[in-house]
Structure formats: structure tokens, C-alpha cells
Scaffold this motif. Structure first.
Motif, PDB file in Angstrom:
ATOM      1  N   PRO A 162     -17.184  43.504  46.335  1.00 39.26           N
ATOM      2  CA  PRO A 162     -16.556  43.588  45.006  1.00 39.26           C
ATOM      3  C   PRO A 162     -15.063  43.282  45.049  1.00 39.26           C
ATOM      4  O   PRO A 162     -14.502  42.810  44.049  1.00 39.26           O
ATOM      5  CB  PRO A 162     -16.836  45.025  44.559  1.00 39.26           C
ATOM      6  N   ALA A 163     -14.408  43.530  46.194  1.00 39.41           N
ATOM      7  CA  ALA A 163     -12.994  43.156  46.305  1.00 39.41           C
ATOM      8  C   ALA A 163     -12.831  41.650  46.178  1.00 39.41           C
ATOM      9  O   ALA A 163     -11.898  41.160  45.525  1.00 39.41           O
ATOM     10  CB  ALA A 163     -12.431  43.639  47.640  1.00 39.41           C
ATOM     11  N   ALA A 164     -13.754  40.889  46.792  1.00 43.05           N
ATOM     12  CA  ALA A 164     -13.722  39.432  46.652  1.00 43.05           C
ATOM     13  C   ALA A 164     -14.002  39.018  45.216  1.00 43.05           C
ATOM     14  O   ALA A 164     -13.423  38.045  44.705  1.00 43.05           O
ATOM     15  CB  ALA A 164     -14.737  38.794  47.597  1.00 43.05           C
ATOM     16  N   ALA A 165     -14.885  39.753  44.533  1.00 45.02           N
ATOM     17  CA  ALA A 165     -15.168  39.461  43.125  1.00 45.02           C
ATOM     18  C   ALA A 165     -13.931  39.693  42.262  1.00 45.02           C
ATOM     19  O   ALA A 165     -13.638  38.919  41.340  1.00 45.02           O
ATOM     20  CB  ALA A 165     -16.333  40.330  42.638  1.00 45.02           C
ATOM     21  N   VAL A 166     -13.192  40.762  42.545  1.00 46.92           N
ATOM     22  CA  VAL A 166     -11.949  41.036  41.818  1.00 46.92           C
ATOM     23  C   VAL A 166     -10.941  39.918  42.075  1.00 46.92           C
ATOM     24  O   VAL A 166     -10.247  39.450  41.153  1.00 46.92           O
ATOM     25  CB  VAL A 166     -11.373  42.404  42.234  1.00 46.92           C
ATOM     26  N   ALA A 167     -10.846  39.475  43.342  1.00 46.85           N
ATOM     27  CA  ALA A 167      -9.909  38.410  43.685  1.00 46.85           C
ATOM     28  C   ALA A 167     -10.261  37.117  42.946  1.00 46.85           C
ATOM     29  O   ALA A 167      -9.373  36.421  42.433  1.00 46.85           O
ATOM     30  CB  ALA A 167      -9.905  38.177  45.196  1.00 46.85           C
ATOM     31  N   PHE A 168     -11.563  36.796  42.881  1.00 47.88           N
ATOM     32  CA  PHE A 168     -11.957  35.588  42.154  1.00 47.88           C
ATOM     33  C   PHE A 168     -11.577  35.707  40.682  1.00 47.88           C
ATOM     34  O   PHE A 168     -11.092  34.747  40.079  1.00 47.88           O
ATOM     35  CB  PHE A 168     -13.452  35.339  42.274  1.00 47.88           C
ATOM     36  N   THR A 169     -11.813  36.875  40.100  1.00 46.45           N
ATOM     37  CA  THR A 169     -11.468  37.068  38.694  1.00 46.45           C
ATOM     38  C   THR A 169      -9.980  36.853  38.468  1.00 46.45           C
ATOM     39  O   THR A 169      -9.557  36.231  37.476  1.00 46.45           O
ATOM     40  CB  THR A 169     -11.879  38.470  38.227  1.00 46.45           C
ATOM     41  N   GLY A 170      -9.159  37.349  39.391  1.00 46.93           N
ATOM     42  CA  GLY A 170      -7.718  37.141  39.276  1.00 46.93           C
ATOM     43  C   GLY A 170      -7.349  35.674  39.362  1.00 46.93           C
ATOM     44  O   GLY A 170      -6.498  35.188  38.586  1.00 46.93           O
ATOM     45  N   LEU A 171      -7.979  34.950  40.287  1.00 45.80           N
ATOM     46  CA  LEU A 171      -7.707  33.521  40.414  1.00 45.80           C
ATOM     47  C   LEU A 171      -8.165  32.776  39.163  1.00 45.80           C
ATOM     48  O   LEU A 171      -7.500  31.837  38.705  1.00 45.80           O
ATOM     49  CB  LEU A 171      -8.408  32.955  41.654  1.00 45.80           C
ATOM     50  N   TYR A 172      -9.297  33.202  38.607  1.00 43.27           N
ATOM     51  CA  TYR A 172      -9.792  32.545  37.396  1.00 43.27           C
ATOM     52  C   TYR A 172      -8.881  32.839  36.207  1.00 43.27           C
ATOM     53  O   TYR A 172      -8.689  31.984  35.334  1.00 43.27           O
ATOM     54  CB  TYR A 172     -11.223  32.973  37.081  1.00 43.27           C
ATOM     55  N   ALA A 173      -8.319  34.028  36.169  1.00 39.86           N
ATOM     56  CA  ALA A 173      -7.383  34.354  35.097  1.00 39.86           C
ATOM     57  C   ALA A 173      -6.149  33.453  35.167  1.00 39.86           C
ATOM     58  O   ALA A 173      -5.568  33.095  34.137  1.00 39.86           O
ATOM     59  CB  ALA A 173      -6.973  35.821  35.189  1.00 39.86           C
ATOM     60  N   LEU A 174      -5.768  33.072  36.387  1.00 37.60           N
ATOM     61  CA  LEU A 174      -4.597  32.222  36.560  1.00 37.60           C
ATOM     62  C   LEU A 174      -4.905  30.748  36.318  1.00 37.60           C
ATOM     63  O   LEU A 174      -4.078  30.009  35.784  1.00 37.60           O
ATOM     64  CB  LEU A 174      -4.028  32.390  37.977  1.00 37.60           C
ATOM     65  N   GLY A 175      -6.096  30.308  36.725  1.00 33.03           N
ATOM     66  CA  GLY A 175      -6.352  28.872  36.679  1.00 33.03           C
ATOM     67  C   GLY A 175      -7.746  28.477  36.262  1.00 33.03           C
ATOM     68  O   GLY A 175      -8.205  27.380  36.615  1.00 33.03           O
ATOM     69  N   GLY A 176      -8.447  29.321  35.539  1.00 34.93           N
ATOM     70  CA  GLY A 176      -9.783  28.966  35.092  1.00 34.93           C
ATOM     71  C   GLY A 176      -9.769  27.788  34.143  1.00 34.93           C
ATOM     72  O   GLY A 176      -8.876  27.666  33.298  1.00 34.93           O
ATOM     73  N   THR A 177     -10.742  26.907  34.283  1.00 35.60           N
ATOM     74  CA  THR A 177     -10.769  25.695  33.461  1.00 35.60           C
ATOM     75  C   THR A 177     -11.534  25.876  32.151  1.00 35.60           C
ATOM     76  O   THR A 177     -11.530  24.980  31.313  1.00 35.60           O
ATOM     77  CB  THR A 177     -11.401  24.540  34.254  1.00 35.60           C
TER      78      THR A 177
END
Length: 375
Positions: A162-177
Motif C-alpha cells: 500500500p505504500a507503493a500505491a500511495v506513492a503512485f497516487t502522489g505521482l499521478y496527482a503531480l503528472g496524471g494525464t
């Protein structure tokens, strides 16, 4: 959780690529120390640890092919950061998972090439750092027993997913297409990956426990767990912490060094397990989309997904092209992947070990290290 091309925009992809490059560079330096200091005997221990580190990469590749069902229409697979960090060390663990991701992206069209930095940051760096930090904290407070290592491995692996899932969500918040509410992405990603984390934790704990049962000296996270052997000159000799007994045994011949134990059997068993998983058991893996794929489809994250640059690779989608039998095509692709990952991973770690040894040989001998002339 392999992020395809098109999920994350170019600026964030470039930024995560830079983060991944720095982390890999730092891990190369750290891995030299981990490989050189493995086991009793320092550099001698490194001779067996470099091939074992390559084996860990190959084993993670193989087990990642075994998608397991976690909910209706959703599957999960091992990420491997916790397992690698505990078995061979956090720096070496980052390199192990990075090698796996590179091989998957280049040979099997799994995980975008432009998203390689995103995947290494999320699946190699975040999982390894979170898992190993939690693992070390638990080991310090738990009793010094083999069971404690297994328990700590389970908890660390469980939290890392789930930590990796949180990290992905953060990256998507910054640069999601795609224009998707981040709150919904966060809830869906963390919810499904908590379930996947249970599978990750089970696989990690079973693997670490199996290695500890036969060779605890080969587990990086279990260093110091076992006591060194004591050599006594007579049945009446007392432990070394008693001054009288220690003085009485001064005249005895020095204790010989403990014999080196070959890790060949462990290596062969690990290779066999990886080949069986990738070449046979993978045929029965769940065909449902994994956690990220399911969330992406349900919430529109994949609206601007792009085709993989290696989609026409002979091994794309873990199947050998032009072989009509799906069992044979998938099994052969898995065997090729294990062999390629083992070769590349072992090669990287052997080179690191040799560079470390060469650097050690070039160090000047100090007075404290110079052998005594009276010996």
C-alpha cells in the motif's frame, strides 16, 4: 503495478527518471559494501553473495508471473522490494528489483519504457526503503529469534505494497494525464493493494523463513542472529567470559577458522524453484487484471495510455511469438526470462564485487593491519 506509457506526463516521468538514476547510483555504491561484507569472512562471503543476489532478482521475476486473485475480477502479484532487501540488503535489493523491471520492460513489454523511472521509483525504491526501515525497527524490539525475522518480514512486506500505491497516487496527482479525482484514485489504489499486500507478505515470509531454516547466514536481515561457534579445549573449560577459564586456556592452540559453507545447494534450489514457477506454475496464474490495471480501467486513468514500444517483441506479454500452444509459449517465455534476469543480475553483482575487491586491494596497509613480525 507496472505503470504503462501514457499514464504519467513527460515532466514527471523525466523527474522520476532522474530520481531513479540517482537512487541506482547510490545503490551501486551501497551494494558494494553489502556484497563485500556478506557473512563471515568479508570478501570471501561476497563470492557467494553476488550469485545469490542475481538469484534473488531471477526469483522475483519468476514469482511476479504468478498473479493471485484478491477480489472479484482483480489479481495481484509480488512486488519484491521487501523480499530482496531482507535477503540481500536494501541497496542490493533496489538493484535486484530494478534489473527485474528493466528486463520486463525491454523483453516482455511489461511496464512502459518512458515510465521506467516511475516504476523503479515506485516498485524498487519505495517498497525497499519502506519495508527495510520497518523491518529493522521491528527486529530491534522483537526477541532475537528466527521467528522474529519471519514476523518482521511479513509485516514489512504487507506495509510496503500500500505504500507503493500511495506513492503512485502522489505521482499521478503531480503528472496524471487523465482528469480523474485523486481522492477516488487514492481510495481504490490503497484498498485493493492492502489485499495484495497480504499475498506479498505471505510469499515474503515463507521465502525468508525457508532460507533461514537452512542457511540463516545467507539472510542479510538475520545477521547477528546466530552466535559464533565456541571451541573449548576440554569439557571443564568454561565460557570465554570467565577470566579464570580464559586465562587457563591461553596456552591452547588458537581456534581454527570456521569452515566456509558452500551456498551451491541453496542456489540450485532457488534456480529450480524459479524455473518451476515461471515455466510451469505461471500457466495457472490468474488472468484477471492486477490492482493498477483494474483501478485504471474503472476510473479512466488509462484514457491516454500508449502502446508499448516493444509490443511486437518475440516475448511480448510473456509468450513466445509463433508458438501456438499457450502452455508451451508461456512456459518457455518464463524460462527465458528467468535465465536472462539471472545472467544480467549475476553479472551486475559480480562486477560490483570485483570492483570492491580491487578497491580493497589498493588500500594502503596501516600499522594496525600489518602482520606482526613475531608471528
Amino acid at each position: 503495478m507496472h505503470v504503462p506509457d501514457g499514464f504519467i506526463n513527460a515532466p514527471v516521468s523525466v523527474a522520476t527518471g532522474a530520481v531513479a538514476a540517482v537512487a541506482v547510483a547510490v545503490s551501486l555504491r551501497g551494494a558494494r559494501r553489502e556484497l563485500a561484507g556478506a557473512g563471515a569472512g568479508g570478501v570471501a562471503g561476497a563470492e557467494r553473495t553476488a550469485p545469490l543476489a542475481g538469484l534473488v532478482a531471477a526469483f522475483i521475476f519468476a514469482v511476479q508471473m504468478l498473479n493471485f486473485p484478491v477480489a472479484a475480477g482483480t489479481s495481484g502479484h509480488l512486488l519484491g522490494g521487501a523480499l530482496a532487501a531482507i535477503l540481500v540488503g536494501p541497496f542490493t535489493g533496489v538493484l535486484c528489483v530494478s534489473v527485474v523491471l528493466l528486463m520486463q520492460g525491454v523483453l516482455f513489454a511489461d511496464g512502459g519504457l518512458t515510465a521506467l523511472g516511475v516504476n523503479i521509483t515506485d516498485m524498487a525504491i519505495v517498497t525497499t526503503v519502506v519495508a527495510y526501515a520497518l523491518f529493522r525497527g521491528l527486529v530491534k524490539v522483537l526477541p532475537r529469534r528466527r521467528r522474529s525475522i519471519t514476523v518482521a518480514s511479513f509485516v514489512a512486506a504487507l506495509v510496503s505494497v500500500p505504500a507503493a500505491a500511495v506513492a503512485f497516487t502522489g505521482l499521478y496527482a503531480l503528472g496524471g494525464t487523465a482528469d480523474v479525482p485523486i481522492g477516488k484514485v487514492f481510495t481504490a489504489m490503497v484498498g485493493v493493494h492492502v489485499l495484495i499486500g497480504i499475498g506479498e507478505a505471505t510469499i515474503t515470509a515463507l521465502t525468508v523463513g525457508a532460507v533461514i531454516a537452512v542457511r540463516p547466514d545467507l539472510v542479510y536481515g538475520a545477521r547477528g542472529l546466530t552466535k559464533p561457534l565456541e571451541l573449548r579445549t576440554s569439557p571443564l573449560a568454561a565460557p570465554a567470559d570467565e577470566p579464570v577459564a580464559a586465562a587457563a586456556s591461553e596456552s591452547a592452540a588458537p581456534a581454527p577458522a570456521a569452515p566456509r559453507r558452500s551456498a551451491r545447494r541453496v542456489w540450485l534450489a532457488g534456480v529450480a524453484a524459479a524455473l518451476v514457477c515461471a515455466g510451469g506454475v505461471s500457466y495457472y496464474a490468474s488472468a484477471s487484471p492486477d490492482g493498477l490495471e483494474k483501478v485504471a480501467h474503472d476510473h479512466g486513468i488509462d484514457a491516454k495510455a500508449e502502446d508499448h514500444a516493444a509490443k511486437d517483441s518475440p516475448l511480448a506479454d510473456y509468450s513466445v511469438k509463433d508458438i501456438t500452444n499457450p502452455r508451451l509459449a508461456g512456459g518457455l517465455a518464463g524460462v527465458i526470462g528467468v535465465g536472462a534476469t539471472l545472467a544480467v543480475g549475476t553479472g551486475v553483482f559480480v562486477v560490483l564485487r570485483r570492483r570492491r575487491n580491487t578497491g580493497a586491494d589498493e588500500q594502503p596497509v596501516t600499522g594496525a593491519e600489518r602482520p606482526s613480525e613475531n608471528v
